[in-house]
Write an enzyme that holds these catalytic residues in place. Structure first.
Site, PDB file in Angstrom:
ATOM      1  N   TRP A 143      25.482  90.166  60.324  1.00 53.74           N
ATOM      2  CA  TRP A 143      23.989  89.633  60.269  1.00 53.74           C
ATOM      3  C   TRP A 143      23.829  90.079  62.266  1.00 53.74           C
ATOM      4  O   TRP A 143      22.640  90.457  62.572  1.00 53.74           O
ATOM      5  CB  TRP A 143      23.867  88.674  60.629  1.00 53.74           C
ATOM      6  CG  TRP A 143      22.824  88.677  58.878  1.00 53.74           C
ATOM      7  CD1 TRP A 143      24.097  87.951  57.739  1.00 53.74           C
ATOM      8  CD2 TRP A 143      22.359  88.752  57.870  1.00 53.74           C
ATOM      9  NE1 TRP A 143      23.632  88.220  56.137  1.00 53.74           N
ATOM     10  CE2 TRP A 143      22.508  88.796  56.835  1.00 53.74           C
ATOM     11  CE3 TRP A 143      21.165  90.199  58.015  1.00 53.74           C
ATOM     12  CZ2 TRP A 143      21.729  89.555  55.757  1.00 53.74           C
ATOM     13  CZ3 TRP A 143      20.077  89.932  57.152  1.00 53.74           C
ATOM     14  CH2 TRP A 143      20.056  90.112  56.281  1.00 53.74           C
ATOM     15  N   ASP A 198      20.765  83.396  66.281  1.00 51.12           N
ATOM     16  CA  ASP A 198      19.683  83.435  64.596  1.00 51.12           C
ATOM     17  C   ASP A 198      20.621  82.624  64.323  1.00 51.12           C
ATOM     18  O   ASP A 198      22.062  82.848  64.163  1.00 51.12           O
ATOM     19  CB  ASP A 198      20.413  84.487  64.184  1.00 51.12           C
ATOM     20  CG  ASP A 198      20.127  85.021  63.328  1.00 51.12           C
ATOM     21  OD1 ASP A 198      19.557  83.772  62.631  1.00 51.12           O
ATOM     22  OD2 ASP A 198      20.383  86.096  62.422  1.00 51.12           O
ATOM     23  N   LYS A 225      17.081  79.030  53.553  1.00 54.92           N
ATOM     24  CA  LYS A 225      18.587  78.495  53.117  1.00 54.92           C
ATOM     25  C   LYS A 225      18.625  77.152  53.316  1.00 54.92           C
ATOM     26  O   LYS A 225      18.766  76.234  52.775  1.00 54.92           O
ATOM     27  CB  LYS A 225      19.748  79.386  54.075  1.00 54.92           C
ATOM     28  CG  LYS A 225      19.354  80.593  54.414  1.00 54.92           C
ATOM     29  CD  LYS A 225      20.417  81.138  55.299  1.00 54.92           C
ATOM     30  CE  LYS A 225      20.136  82.947  55.074  1.00 54.92           C
ATOM     31  NZ  LYS A 225      20.281  83.405  53.857  1.00 54.92           N
TER      32      LYS A 225
HETATM   33  N1  PMP Z   1      20.310  86.351  60.068  1.00 48.25           N
HETATM   34  C1  PMP Z   1      21.267  85.612  58.753  1.00 48.25           C
HETATM   35  C2  PMP Z   1      22.330  85.322  59.510  1.00 48.25           C
HETATM   36  C3  PMP Z   1      20.696  86.118  57.370  1.00 48.25           C
HETATM   37  O1  PMP Z   1      21.717  84.933  56.911  1.00 48.25           O
HETATM   38  C4  PMP Z   1      20.319  86.232  57.049  1.00 48.25           C
HETATM   39  C5  PMP Z   1      19.666  86.056  55.557  1.00 48.25           C
HETATM   40  N2  PMP Z   1      20.505  86.383  54.764  1.00 48.25           N
HETATM   41  C6  PMP Z   1      19.205  87.041  58.239  1.00 48.25           C
HETATM   42  C7  PMP Z   1      19.236  86.447  58.808  1.00 48.25           C
HETATM   43  C8  PMP Z   1      18.041  87.720  57.381  1.00 48.25           C
HETATM   44  O2  PMP Z   1      17.246  86.938  56.787  1.00 48.25           O
HETATM   45  P1  PMP Z   1      15.601  87.748  56.175  1.00 48.25           P
HETATM   46  O3  PMP Z   1      15.865  87.802  54.921  1.00 48.25           O
HETATM   47  O4  PMP Z   1      14.606  86.194  55.927  1.00 48.25           O
HETATM   48  O5  PMP Z   1      14.901  88.725  57.360  1.00 48.25           O
END
Ligand code: PMP
Length: 366
Positions: A107, A177, A201
């Site tokens: 991520w 994040d 989450k």
């Molecule tokens: N950052 C992290 C640490 C994540 O775990 C996720 C989703 N699993 C995201 C970003 C992306 O999130 P979204 O699908 O809400 O854009």
């Protein structure tokens, strides 16, 4: 948690993830009669008094849980954490300023690639060479004194790597994040310039992201950033620049209230430690049957990726776990293997049930 049938079911999904049972039960009970209006939440206007009360309460509960002062704004937005990869860079870096990033897994890699589309990016440290099994030691980071901010991902949801410290950035704003770790432990919020997280989450169902931003940083965007993409426009509109996902917001509000009722972030922290210890013990005491490659001090309390050393057994494991009511244990599609996500809503009994299943499976197949 009992749902529908007579068997306990535990949901280990990485997101959209398990919600607290009392939240879902309340949503069910009040679905056709939102706040005593005899209308459903999903047919109620977002500028009504009843919905405004949801917005105000969610803001107040988020502030109370994190101990936020007036110098921070709380914004609820659509577009997920993914849109925040873009908005952070667009808003916080101006006049050719570089943005500094720590690359610690899947991520943070996505955040870096997105920021690069709009701003100069410096990766000041990367864990890629070691397979993202540990956070690069802070002594080895390149200097980022002139950067607009330092961005990091305190918990890598897919890799299962969690920082065991908050980076020290001096005067450079720290951006995090927190999608898969928000509200799972107390944090020194005054050390952060901006925190963002997708809701799906620890906060509620999918459909919203929360942004907690120091008000002076929210004002930083240069004049050529389109207004819809500025934090200041969303703050000025009270997060209602367009029609929001009202149902999600309602459930986020109930989830925040539940966290407070349960004892707040200290209690979430205590449970996260208890749950993750139970599952890591089942891995570590399996004599190599199960494997997790992450540096022990930085193993995630929220997402535990693991494999079976004889990986042909993994599909059998998943099918048998499903049968036993232990759901959604497959690893991310990019990585395969197995993963147990243990967010705030997961009871300690769920971790115990998984560990007991793992021990039994190893005994039968080892
Ligand atoms: N950052 C992290 C640490 C994540 O775990 C996720 C989703 N699993 C995201 C970003 C992306 O999130 P979204 O699908 O809400 O854009």
């Amino acid at each position: 948690m009992r749902r529908g049938g007579s068997h306990s079911v535990y949901n280990f999904s990485s997101g959209p993830a398990a919600l607290p049972a009392p939240v879902m039960q309340r949503a069910r009970d009040e679905f056709l009669n939102f706040a005593g209006t005899r209308l459903s939440i999903v047919e109620t206007g977002h500028r009504t008094g009843a919905f405004s009360a949801v917005v105000a309460q969610a803001d107040a509960d988020m502030r109370a849980l994190l101990g936020l002062g007036d110098d921070y704004a709380v914004i609820f937005l659509q577009g997920g954490a993914t849109l925040q990869f873009l908005m952070t860079a667009l808003n916080l870096a101006r006049d050719g300023q570089h943005c500094a990033y720590l690359d610690t897994g899947y991520w943070s890699g996505k955040a870096i690639a997105t920021a690069r589309e709009v701003r100069p990016v410096d990766v000041v440290a990367s864990g890629a060479a070691g397979g993202y099994t540990q956070v690069p030691s802070a002594d080895a980071w390149q200097s980022f004194d002139a950067a607009a901010y330092l961005h990091y991902t305190p918990n890598e949801t897919i890799d299962g790597l969690e920082f065991d410290f908050v980076p020290d950035t001096g005067k450079v704003p720290l951006v995090a994040d927190m999608s898969s770790t928000i509200l799972s432990r107390p944090i020194p919020v005054e050390r952060f310039g901006l925190i963002y997280a997708g809701a799906q989450k620890n906060l509620g169902p999918a459909g919203l992201a929360v942004v907690i931003v120091r008000r002076d940083l929210a004002e930083r965007a240069a004049a050529d950033v389109p207004s819809q993409l500025t934090y200041r426009a969303h703050i000025a509109a009270g997060s209602l620049l367009n029609t929001p996902p009202t149902f999600t917001w309602w459930l986020v509000g109930m989830t925040l209230a539940w966290v407070r009722e349960q004892g707040g972030l200290e209690e979430m922290d205590r449970r996260a430690i208890a749950r993750s210890r139970i599952v890591y013990a089942a891995i570590d005491e399996s004599g190599g049957f199960y494997v997790n490659r992450i540096n022990r001090a930085q193993r995630s309390r929220m997402n535990i990726p693991f494999g079976i050393s004889d990986d042909r057994l993994e599909s059998h494991f998943l099918a048998a776990a499903e049968e036993a009511g232990l759901k959604q244990l497959a690893g991310h599609r990019s990585k395969g293997g197995l993963r147990a996500s243990l967010y705030n809503a997961m009871p300690v009994a769920g971790a115990e049930a998984l560990a007991a299943f793992m021990r039994d499976f190893a005994k039968r197949n080892g």
